[in-house]
Design an enzyme around this catalytic site. Structure first.
Site, PDB file in Angstrom:
ATOM      1  N   ARG A 120      30.898  29.697  -0.405  1.00 12.81           N
ATOM      2  CA  ARG A 120      30.169  28.753  -1.275  1.00 12.81           C
ATOM      3  C   ARG A 120      30.146  29.259  -2.725  1.00 12.81           C
ATOM      4  O   ARG A 120      30.272  28.488  -3.669  1.00 12.81           O
ATOM      5  CB  ARG A 120      28.716  28.554  -0.787  1.00 12.81           C
ATOM      6  CG  ARG A 120      28.599  27.827   0.529  1.00 12.81           C
ATOM      7  CD  ARG A 120      28.796  26.330   0.418  1.00 12.81           C
ATOM      8  NE  ARG A 120      27.685  25.653  -0.233  1.00 12.81           N
ATOM      9  CZ  ARG A 120      27.569  24.327  -0.308  1.00 12.81           C
ATOM     10  NH1 ARG A 120      28.500  23.536   0.242  1.00 12.81           N
ATOM     11  NH2 ARG A 120      26.547  23.781  -0.914  1.00 12.81           N
TER      12      ARG A 120
ATOM     13  N   ARG B 227      35.993  25.227  -8.201  1.00 14.14           N
ATOM     14  CA  ARG B 227      35.717  23.926  -8.828  1.00 14.14           C
ATOM     15  C   ARG B 227      35.635  24.040 -10.348  1.00 14.14           C
ATOM     16  O   ARG B 227      36.056  23.135 -11.080  1.00 14.14           O
ATOM     17  CB  ARG B 227      34.429  23.335  -8.263  1.00 14.14           C
ATOM     18  CG  ARG B 227      34.574  22.838  -6.818  1.00 14.14           C
ATOM     19  CD  ARG B 227      33.239  22.559  -6.189  1.00 14.14           C
ATOM     20  NE  ARG B 227      33.346  21.908  -4.879  1.00 14.14           N
ATOM     21  CZ  ARG B 227      32.318  21.732  -4.059  1.00 14.14           C
ATOM     22  NH1 ARG B 227      31.107  22.156  -4.395  1.00 14.14           N
ATOM     23  NH2 ARG B 227      32.487  21.126  -2.894  1.00 14.14           N
TER      24      ARG B 227
ATOM     25  N   LYS C 232      40.497  19.449  -0.004  1.00 12.52           N
ATOM     26  CA  LYS C 232      40.369  17.986   0.051  1.00 12.52           C
ATOM     27  C   LYS C 232      41.662  17.309  -0.426  1.00 12.52           C
ATOM     28  O   LYS C 232      42.522  17.955  -1.028  1.00 12.52           O
ATOM     29  CB  LYS C 232      39.168  17.567  -0.813  1.00 12.52           C
ATOM     30  CG  LYS C 232      37.836  18.131  -0.292  1.00 12.52           C
ATOM     31  CD  LYS C 232      36.669  17.635  -1.140  1.00 12.52           C
ATOM     32  CE  LYS C 232      35.354  18.189  -0.608  1.00 12.52           C
ATOM     33  NZ  LYS C 232      34.188  17.627  -1.364  1.00 12.52           N
TER      34      LYS C 232
ATOM     35  N   PHE D 178      26.998   7.413  -2.946  1.00 18.83           N
ATOM     36  CA  PHE D 178      28.403   7.797  -3.085  1.00 18.83           C
ATOM     37  C   PHE D 178      29.142   7.847  -1.756  1.00 18.83           C
ATOM     38  O   PHE D 178      30.353   8.089  -1.727  1.00 18.83           O
ATOM     39  CB  PHE D 178      28.513   9.163  -3.790  1.00 18.83           C
ATOM     40  CG  PHE D 178      27.757  10.281  -3.106  1.00 18.83           C
ATOM     41  CD1 PHE D 178      28.303  10.942  -2.015  1.00 18.83           C
ATOM     42  CD2 PHE D 178      26.489  10.652  -3.550  1.00 18.83           C
ATOM     43  CE1 PHE D 178      27.608  11.962  -1.378  1.00 18.83           C
ATOM     44  CE2 PHE D 178      25.795  11.674  -2.915  1.00 18.83           C
ATOM     45  CZ  PHE D 178      26.356  12.332  -1.824  1.00 18.83           C
TER      46      PHE D 178
ATOM     47  N   ASN E 278      36.261  17.188  -5.878  1.00 15.21           N
ATOM     48  CA  ASN E 278      36.025  18.589  -6.253  1.00 15.21           C
ATOM     49  C   ASN E 278      36.810  19.597  -5.423  1.00 15.21           C
ATOM     50  O   ASN E 278      36.370  20.720  -5.226  1.00 15.21           O
ATOM     51  CB  ASN E 278      34.518  18.877  -6.243  1.00 15.21           C
ATOM     52  CG  ASN E 278      33.877  18.538  -4.908  1.00 15.21           C
ATOM     53  OD1 ASN E 278      34.579  18.364  -3.911  1.00 15.21           O
ATOM     54  ND2 ASN E 278      32.556  18.466  -4.885  1.00 15.21           N
TER      55      ASN E 278
ATOM     56  N   HIS F 269      35.845  21.926   0.216  1.00 11.44           N
ATOM     57  CA  HIS F 269      34.583  21.909   0.951  1.00 11.44           C
ATOM     58  C   HIS F 269      34.377  23.265   1.602  1.00 11.44           C
ATOM     59  O   HIS F 269      35.318  23.860   2.115  1.00 11.44           O
ATOM     60  CB  HIS F 269      34.631  20.846   2.060  1.00 11.44           C
ATOM     61  CG  HIS F 269      33.519  20.988   3.077  1.00 11.44           C
ATOM     62  ND1 HIS F 269      32.268  20.462   2.885  1.00 11.44           N
ATOM     63  CD2 HIS F 269      33.479  21.649   4.273  1.00 11.44           C
ATOM     64  CE1 HIS F 269      31.505  20.780   3.932  1.00 11.44           C
ATOM     65  NE2 HIS F 269      32.213  21.490   4.782  1.00 11.44           N
TER      66      HIS F 269
ATOM     67  N   GLU G 165      30.582  22.010  12.164  1.00 10.24           N
ATOM     68  CA  GLU G 165      31.809  21.506  11.539  1.00 10.24           C
ATOM     69  C   GLU G 165      33.055  22.098  12.198  1.00 10.24           C
ATOM     70  O   GLU G 165      34.061  21.399  12.368  1.00 10.24           O
ATOM     71  CB  GLU G 165      31.781  21.818  10.033  1.00 10.24           C
ATOM     72  CG  GLU G 165      30.689  21.028   9.317  1.00 10.24           C
ATOM     73  CD  GLU G 165      30.489  21.436   7.858  1.00 10.24           C
ATOM     74  OE1 GLU G 165      31.228  22.309   7.351  1.00 10.24           O
ATOM     75  OE2 GLU G 165      29.575  20.868   7.221  1.00 10.24           O
TER      76      GLU G 165
ATOM     77  N   THR H  70      28.607  21.582  -6.909  1.00 11.65           N
ATOM     78  CA  THR H  70      29.225  20.330  -6.454  1.00 11.65           C
ATOM     79  C   THR H  70      29.930  19.566  -7.571  1.00 11.65           C
ATOM     80  O   THR H  70      31.036  19.079  -7.391  1.00 11.65           O
ATOM     81  CB  THR H  70      28.130  19.436  -5.816  1.00 11.65           C
ATOM     82  OG1 THR H  70      27.497  20.175  -4.781  1.00 11.65           O
ATOM     83  CG2 THR H  70      28.718  18.158  -5.253  1.00 11.65           C
TER      84      THR H  70
ATOM     85  N   TYR I 153      30.343  14.091   7.395  1.00 11.98           N
ATOM     86  CA  TYR I 153      29.413  13.806   6.300  1.00 11.98           C
ATOM     87  C   TYR I 153      28.207  12.977   6.750  1.00 11.98           C
ATOM     88  O   TYR I 153      27.605  12.277   5.935  1.00 11.98           O
ATOM     89  CB  TYR I 153      30.156  13.108   5.160  1.00 11.98           C
ATOM     90  CG  TYR I 153      30.967  14.054   4.288  1.00 11.98           C
ATOM     91  CD1 TYR I 153      30.377  15.186   3.707  1.00 11.98           C
ATOM     92  CD2 TYR I 153      32.316  13.833   4.032  1.00 11.98           C
ATOM     93  CE1 TYR I 153      31.110  16.060   2.903  1.00 11.98           C
ATOM     94  CE2 TYR I 153      33.053  14.702   3.217  1.00 11.98           C
ATOM     95  CZ  TYR I 153      32.442  15.811   2.662  1.00 11.98           C
ATOM     96  OH  TYR I 153      33.164  16.663   1.850  1.00 11.98           O
TER      97      TYR I 153
HETATM   98  P1  DAT Z   1      28.968  20.147  -1.500  1.00 13.50           P
HETATM   99  O1  DAT Z   1      30.376  19.637  -1.258  1.00 13.50           O
HETATM  100  O2  DAT Z   1      28.888  20.973  -2.743  1.00 13.50           O
HETATM  101  O3  DAT Z   1      28.380  20.819  -0.287  1.00 13.50           O
HETATM  102  P2  DAT Z   1      27.279  17.840  -0.864  1.00 13.50           P
HETATM  103  O4  DAT Z   1      27.361  18.285   0.566  1.00 13.50           O
HETATM  104  O5  DAT Z   1      25.945  17.607  -1.455  1.00 13.50           O
HETATM  105  O6  DAT Z   1      28.069  18.862  -1.817  1.00 13.50           O
HETATM  106  O7  DAT Z   1      28.102  16.487  -1.020  1.00 13.50           O
HETATM  107  C1  DAT Z   1      29.317  16.279  -0.325  1.00 13.50           C
HETATM  108  C2  DAT Z   1      30.327  15.687  -1.297  1.00 13.50           C
HETATM  109  O8  DAT Z   1      29.869  14.408  -1.754  1.00 13.50           O
HETATM  110  C3  DAT Z   1      30.518  16.501  -2.576  1.00 13.50           C
HETATM  111  O9  DAT Z   1      31.450  17.558  -2.435  1.00 13.50           O
HETATM  112  C4  DAT Z   1      30.977  15.462  -3.550  1.00 13.50           C
HETATM  113  C5  DAT Z   1      30.187  14.229  -3.131  1.00 13.50           C
HETATM  114  N1  DAT Z   1      28.927  14.114  -3.886  1.00 13.50           N
HETATM  115  C6  DAT Z   1      27.771  14.798  -3.645  1.00 13.50           C
HETATM  116  N2  DAT Z   1      26.800  14.449  -4.503  1.00 13.50           N
HETATM  117  C7  DAT Z   1      27.357  13.514  -5.317  1.00 13.50           C
HETATM  118  C8  DAT Z   1      26.872  12.760  -6.423  1.00 13.50           C
HETATM  119  N3  DAT Z   1      25.607  12.880  -6.855  1.00 13.50           N
HETATM  120  N4  DAT Z   1      27.721  11.889  -7.032  1.00 13.50           N
HETATM  121  C9  DAT Z   1      28.986  11.748  -6.601  1.00 13.50           C
HETATM  122  N5  DAT Z   1      29.507  12.425  -5.565  1.00 13.50           N
HETATM  123  C10 DAT Z   1      28.709  13.304  -4.933  1.00 13.50           C
HETATM  124 MG    MG Z   2      27.880  19.988   1.584  1.00 17.69          MG
END
Ligand code: DAT
Ligand code: MG
Length: 155
Positions: A95, A112, A19, A67, A126, A129, A140, A101, A59
């Site tokens: 993963r 992370r 990222k 968020f 973080n 991805h 994707e 996350t 996304y």
């Molecule tokens: P991941 O990247 O671990 O697959 P995700 O798909 O649930 O997580 O979310 C995509 C991104 O959105 C994640 O890397 C960071 C952000 N994010 C997710 N949940 C969040 C939260 N509760 N507060 C702030 N940012 C968040």
């Molecule tokens: Mg995700």
């Protein structure tokens, strides 16, 4: 899914993004090093400034989350590195290398957990991805590497 995936899974692929925070901090090599050192194979790699349209597609599942606007803004904030990585059970394996996350909660030893932290912003920054399932990976990869998605369909 290719014929090889159906038989032995060795051609499973996942999408990895370093990222904009990871790219800015010069962590691209470190992230890719961990993935390569684990034994997975890089089959696609590029630096790009992602368009908002691409990020919205990527996304899509999060579009109603609180968020989401901050997430799209953050992911648009500079260049990122997109990669396709291949290997048996690579979706799950990457993963696990990445960790959970929230970078504060992510276990030390994960990308992370070792390299990320909270900055008090509306979206978690973080570093990396990884696709969350083979189905997501296929979707994707088609978005970020349409040229490789074509390959897979003909494999
Ligand atoms: P991941 O990247 O671990 O697959 P995700 O798909 O649930 O997580 O979310 C995509 C991104 O959105 C994640 O890397 C960071 C952000 N994010 C997710 N949940 C969040 C939260 N509760 N507060 C702030 N940012 C968040
Ligand atoms: Mg995700």
């Amino acid at each position: 899914m290719s014929a090889h995936e159906r038989t032995d899974g060795s051609h499973e692929r996942t999408l990895v993004l370093v990222k904009p925070d990871g790219y800015r901090r010069g962590l691209t090599g470190e992230v890719l090093r961990r993935i390569e050192s684990k034994g997975y194979k890089l089959v696609g790699l590029k630096v790009q400034q992602a368009s908002e349209e691409l990020l919205q597609e990527h996304y899509h599942e999060h579009r109603h989350r609180h968020f989401y606007p901050a997430l799209i803004e953050f992911m648009s904030s500079g260049p990122l590195v997109a990669a396709v990585v291949e290997g048996t059970r690579v979706v799950d394996g990457v993963r696990r290398l990445i960790g959970s996350t929230d970078p504060t909660d992510a276990e030390p030893g994960t990308i992370r957990g070792d390299l990320g932290r909270a900055w008090g912003r509306a979206t978690a920054e973080n570093i990396v991805h990884g696709s969350d399932s083979p189905h997501s990976a296929q979707r994707e990869i088609a978005l970020w590497f349409p040229e490789l998605a074509e390959d897979a369909m003909h494999a």
